[in-house]
Design a protein around this motif. Structure first.
Motif, PDB file in Angstrom:
ATOM      1  N   UNK A  83       0.832  -1.204   0.000  1.00 59.92           N
ATOM      2  CA  UNK A  83       0.000   0.000   0.000  1.00 59.92           C
ATOM      3  C   UNK A  83       0.869   1.258   0.000  1.00 59.92           C
ATOM      4  N   UNK A  84       1.976   1.229   0.738  1.00 58.27           N
ATOM      5  CA  UNK A  84       2.883   2.385   0.752  1.00 58.27           C
ATOM      6  C   UNK A  84       3.518   2.608  -0.621  1.00 58.27           C
ATOM      7  N   UNK A  85       3.951   1.540  -1.250  1.00 53.44           N
ATOM      8  CA  UNK A  85       4.582   1.674  -2.567  1.00 53.44           C
ATOM      9  C   UNK A  85       3.576   2.193  -3.584  1.00 53.44           C
ATOM     10  N   UNK A  86       2.364   1.701  -3.515  1.00 53.39           N
ATOM     11  CA  UNK A  86       1.342   2.157  -4.455  1.00 53.39           C
ATOM     12  C   UNK A  86       0.979   3.624  -4.202  1.00 53.39           C
ATOM     13  N   UNK A  87       0.845   4.003  -2.937  1.00 53.02           N
ATOM     14  CA  UNK A  87       0.517   5.393  -2.626  1.00 53.02           C
ATOM     15  C   UNK A  87       1.644   6.334  -3.034  1.00 53.02           C
ATOM     16  N   UNK A  88       2.884   5.909  -2.840  1.00 54.06           N
ATOM     17  CA  UNK A  88       4.019   6.754  -3.227  1.00 54.06           C
ATOM     18  C   UNK A  88       4.154   6.856  -4.742  1.00 54.06           C
ATOM     19  N   UNK A 128       3.213   9.579   4.160  1.00 50.12           N
ATOM     20  CA  UNK A 128       2.804   8.175   4.165  1.00 50.12           C
ATOM     21  C   UNK A 128       3.810   7.279   4.875  1.00 50.12           C
ATOM     22  N   UNK A 129       5.067   7.703   4.932  1.00 52.51           N
ATOM     23  CA  UNK A 129       6.093   6.899   5.595  1.00 52.51           C
ATOM     24  C   UNK A 129       5.789   6.758   7.088  1.00 52.51           C
ATOM     25  N   UNK A 130       5.197   7.787   7.681  1.00 48.55           N
ATOM     26  CA  UNK A 130       4.805   7.714   9.094  1.00 48.55           C
ATOM     27  C   UNK A 130       3.793   6.604   9.307  1.00 48.55           C
ATOM     28  N   UNK A 131       2.825   6.539   8.437  1.00 52.39           N
ATOM     29  CA  UNK A 131       1.806   5.492   8.547  1.00 52.39           C
ATOM     30  C   UNK A 131       2.367   4.122   8.220  1.00 52.39           C
ATOM     31  N   UNK A 132       3.370   4.086   7.343  1.00 46.73           N
ATOM     32  CA  UNK A 132       4.039   2.824   7.026  1.00 46.73           C
ATOM     33  C   UNK A 132       4.705   2.249   8.269  1.00 46.73           C
ATOM     34  N   UNK A 133       5.449   3.074   8.977  1.00 44.04           N
ATOM     35  CA  UNK A 133       6.158   2.601  10.161  1.00 44.04           C
ATOM     36  C   UNK A 133       5.175   2.205  11.252  1.00 44.04           C
TER      37      UNK A 133
END
Length: 77
Positions: A32-37, A47-52
């Motif tokens: 999901x992070x890769x797709x959002x980025x 989005x990196x904050x939510x990834x972690x």
């Protein structure tokens, strides 16, 4: 006469099966992070904050399972 004997704790097998869920969860969080980025590159820092956070919460489930696999006593019949 005993040809083979299985000795050990069944909890470890249960943990191995329970680790499949967090493994899939980590894959979904990172995908999901890769797709959002890829869609919005300028929001990658936000989005990196939510990834972690998502990764930590999913991995906590795996660690709870590991602790419970060793903490719960095996029942002998």
């Amino acid at each position: 006469m005993v040809l083979a004997e299985v000795v050990g704790n069944v909890n470890s097998i249960g943990y191995g099966l329970a680790a499949i869920g967090p493994g899939i969860g980590v894959a979904l969080v990172f995908s999901a992070y890769i797709q959002a980025s890829a869609r919005q590159p300028e929001s990658a820092g936000y989005n990196r904050t939510w990834l972690i956070l998502g990764f930590a919460l999913v991995e906590a489930l795996a660690l709870f399972g590991l602790v419970l696999a060793f903490a719960l006593p095996a029942t002998a019949n």
